[in-house]
Design a protein around this motif. Structure first.
Motif, short mmCIF file in Angstrom:
data_model
loop_
_atom_site.label_atom_id
_atom_site.label_comp_id
_atom_site.label_asym_id
_atom_site.label_seq_id
_atom_site.Cartn_x
_atom_site.Cartn_y
_atom_site.Cartn_z
N THR A 118 16.97 59.59 37.34
CA THR A 118 15.77 59.89 38.11
C THR A 118 15.32 61.29 37.76
OG1 THR A 118 16.47 58.44 39.91
CG2 THR A 118 14.77 60.07 40.42
N LEU A 119 14.10 61.42 37.26
CA LEU A 119 13.59 62.70 36.80
C LEU A 119 13.07 63.56 37.95
CD1 LEU A 119 11.60 61.57 33.64
CD2 LEU A 119 13.94 62.43 33.78
N ASP A 175 9.58 43.32 52.26
CA ASP A 175 10.28 43.78 51.05
C ASP A 175 9.65 45.08 50.55
OD1 ASP A 175 11.90 41.57 51.08
OD2 ASP A 175 10.98 40.61 49.33
N ALA A 176 10.40 45.82 49.77
CA ALA A 176 9.86 47.02 49.13
C ALA A 176 8.93 46.60 48.00
CB ALA A 176 11.01 47.86 48.58
N PRO A 177 7.97 47.45 47.67
CA PRO A 177 7.11 47.14 46.54
C PRO A 177 7.94 46.98 45.26
CG PRO A 177 6.31 49.08 47.71
CD PRO A 177 7.65 48.74 48.28
N ALA A 178 7.47 46.13 44.37
CA ALA A 178 8.18 45.92 43.10
C ALA A 178 8.04 47.15 42.21
CB ALA A 178 7.62 44.69 42.39
N ASP A 179 9.09 47.47 41.48
CA ASP A 179 9.04 48.58 40.52
C ASP A 179 8.07 48.24 39.39
OD1 ASP A 179 11.02 49.84 41.99
OD2 ASP A 179 12.63 49.37 40.59
N ALA A 180 7.47 49.29 38.84
CA ALA A 180 6.63 49.13 37.64
C ALA A 180 7.44 49.68 36.47
CB ALA A 180 5.33 49.92 37.81
N THR A 181 7.44 48.95 35.34
CA THR A 181 8.25 49.37 34.20
C THR A 181 7.43 49.40 32.91
OG1 THR A 181 8.97 47.12 33.75
CG2 THR A 181 10.38 48.45 35.17
N ASP A 182 7.88 50.23 31.99
CA ASP A 182 7.33 50.28 30.63
C ASP A 182 8.51 50.46 29.69
OD1 ASP A 182 6.47 51.40 28.08
OD2 ASP A 182 4.49 51.55 28.99
N THR A 183 8.72 49.49 28.82
CA THR A 183 9.85 49.54 27.89
C THR A 183 9.38 49.54 26.43
OG1 THR A 183 10.05 47.14 27.92
CG2 THR A 183 11.42 48.39 29.49
N GLY A 184 8.12 49.80 26.19
CA GLY A 184 7.57 49.68 24.84
C GLY A 184 7.47 50.96 24.04
N THR A 213 8.21 53.71 47.80
CA THR A 213 8.49 53.25 49.15
C THR A 213 7.14 53.10 49.85
OG1 THR A 213 8.57 55.47 50.11
CG2 THR A 213 10.63 54.61 49.17
N THR A 214 7.16 52.64 51.08
CA THR A 214 5.90 52.50 51.82
C THR A 214 5.28 53.85 52.15
OG1 THR A 214 7.16 52.33 53.88
CG2 THR A 214 6.50 50.26 52.80
N ALA A 215 6.02 54.95 51.95
CA ALA A 215 5.48 56.28 52.21
C ALA A 215 4.62 56.81 51.06
CB ALA A 215 6.64 57.26 52.47
N ALA A 216 4.57 56.10 49.94
CA ALA A 216 3.79 56.56 48.78
C ALA A 216 2.30 56.52 49.10
CB ALA A 216 4.09 55.69 47.58
N THR A 237 17.66 65.83 26.62
CA THR A 237 17.36 65.92 28.04
C THR A 237 15.88 65.66 28.28
OG1 THR A 237 16.90 68.30 27.96
CG2 THR A 237 19.19 67.65 28.37
N ALA A 238 15.55 65.42 29.55
CA ALA A 238 14.14 65.24 29.94
C ALA A 238 13.94 65.84 31.32
CB ALA A 238 13.75 63.77 29.95
N GLN A 239 12.74 66.37 31.54
CA GLN A 239 12.41 66.99 32.82
C GLN A 239 10.91 66.85 33.07
OE1 GLN A 239 13.82 71.01 33.09
NE2 GLN A 239 13.01 71.33 35.13
N LEU A 240 10.56 66.68 34.35
CA LEU A 240 9.15 66.60 34.75
C LEU A 240 8.54 68.00 34.84
CD1 LEU A 240 9.26 63.95 37.63
CD2 LEU A 240 8.35 63.66 35.32
N ASN A 241 7.23 68.05 34.65
CA ASN A 241 6.52 69.33 34.77
C ASN A 241 6.25 69.72 36.21
OD1 ASN A 241 4.58 67.21 35.00
ND2 ASN A 241 2.94 68.64 34.52
N GLU A 242 6.25 68.75 37.11
CA GLU A 242 6.03 69.04 38.53
C GLU A 242 6.70 67.96 39.38
OE1 GLU A 242 1.86 68.83 39.71
OE2 GLU A 242 1.45 67.51 38.03
N ILE A 243 6.83 68.24 40.66
CA ILE A 243 7.51 67.34 41.59
C ILE A 243 6.73 66.03 41.75
CG2 ILE A 243 6.42 68.26 43.67
CD1 ILE A 243 9.25 68.07 44.97
N MET A 244 7.47 64.95 41.94
CA MET A 244 6.84 63.66 42.22
C MET A 244 6.32 63.66 43.67
SD MET A 244 6.91 61.63 39.57
CE MET A 244 6.65 59.98 40.22
N GLU A 245 5.29 62.88 43.90
CA GLU A 245 4.71 62.77 45.24
C GLU A 245 5.68 62.04 46.17
OE1 GLU A 245 1.85 63.74 42.33
OE2 GLU A 245 3.16 62.00 42.34
N THR A 246 5.51 62.24 47.44
CA THR A 246 6.34 61.61 48.47
C THR A 246 6.33 60.09 48.28
OG1 THR A 246 5.86 63.38 50.02
CG2 THR A 246 6.64 61.30 50.96
N GLY A 247 7.51 59.53 48.35
CA GLY A 247 7.63 58.07 48.27
C GLY A 247 7.68 57.52 46.85
N LEU A 248 7.62 58.36 45.83
CA LEU A 248 7.65 57.89 44.44
C LEU A 248 8.85 58.48 43.69
CD1 LEU A 248 3.88 58.25 43.47
CD2 LEU A 248 5.14 56.13 43.95
#
Length: 171
Positions: free
Chosen positions: A123-124, A65-74, A151-154, A89-100
Motif C-alpha cells: 500500500t503506497l 458489501d464494500a465497493p469492488a476494487d479497481a485494478t490495472d495489470t497492463g 470504503t464508503t468514506a471515499a 521502491t515506489a512512493q506517492l507524491n501526496e497523501i491519498m484521500e480519505t477512504g482510498l
C-alpha cells in the motif's frame, strides 16, 4: 695493469650504455606513450510504461458489501544496473484521500541476466518509499499491477490522480 684494464672496461661500459640509451631515444622519436585513467561508475536506471488511467470504483453488486476494487495489470517496468543487491521502491507524491488506498505490485523481473524478487503487494503512501523488488541486478523487466480500494468514506465524483515515483537504489 689493473688500472688500464679497469679503464678499458669503463670505456666499454660507457660506450654500450650510450648505444643502448641512444637507441632508446631513437625509438622515442617516432613513438609516444600516454597513461589512460578510467573508471566504471555504478548505475541503476528504471523506466515504466504508459500512465495508468481509468481506475474507477463502482457500486457494490450486493447492498452492504464494500465497493469492488479497481485494478490495472497492463503496465510494465524495465531496469538496468551494473550493481548487485539493488532494490526498487515506489512512493506517492501526496497523501491519498480519505477512504482510498492505492496498492502496487511489481512482478519478479525476467531477462537473460535479470535478478530480483517481488516483495508482493504494498500500500503506497507519501511518507515512506515501499520496497517492491529486492536483490535486483542485471537487466530486467516485469509487470506492474495497481489496485485501488475504497470504503464508503471515499469522496464521490472527482477525478483524481497521484504521481508514483519509482527508484532503483542500493539495498
Amino acid at each position: 695493469m689493473n688500472a688500464n684494464r679497469t679503464m678499458k672496461l669503463s670505456t666499454l661500459a660507457a660506450a654500450v650504455g650510450f648505444l643502448v640509451t641512444g637507441a632508446a631515444y631513437a625509438l622515442d622519436a617516432n613513438q609516444a606513450e600516454q597513461t589512460v585513467g578510467y573508471e566504471v561508475e555504478g548505475y541503476g536506471v528504471i523506466s515504466v510504461s504508459a500512465n495508468v488511467t481509468g481506475l474507477t470504483i463502482s457500486a457494490p453488486l450486493v447492498p452492504g458489501d464494500a465497493p469492488a476494487d479497481a485494478t490495472d495489470t497492463g503496465k510494465t517496468y524495465s531496469y538496468s544496473t551494473n550493481k548487485t543487491d539493488q532494490v526498487i521502491t515506489a512512493q506517492l507524491n501526496e497523501i491519498m484521500e480519505t477512504g482510498l488506498a492505492l496498492k502496487l505490485t511489481l512482478g519478479t523481473p525476467t531477462g537473460d541476466d535479470a535478478a530480483g524478487t517481488s516483495g508482493g503487494e504494498q500500500t503506497l503512501d507519501n511518507v515512506t518509499a515501499k520496497t517492491l523488488v529486492t536483490g535486483v541486478a542485471g537487466n530486467g523487466s516485469g509487470s506492474i499491477a495497481y489496485t485501488l480500494s475504497a470504503t464508503t468514506a471515499a469522496a464521490v465524483g472527482a477525478t483524481l490522480s497521484k504521481t508514483v515515483t519509482f527508484t532503483i537504489t542500493d539495498a
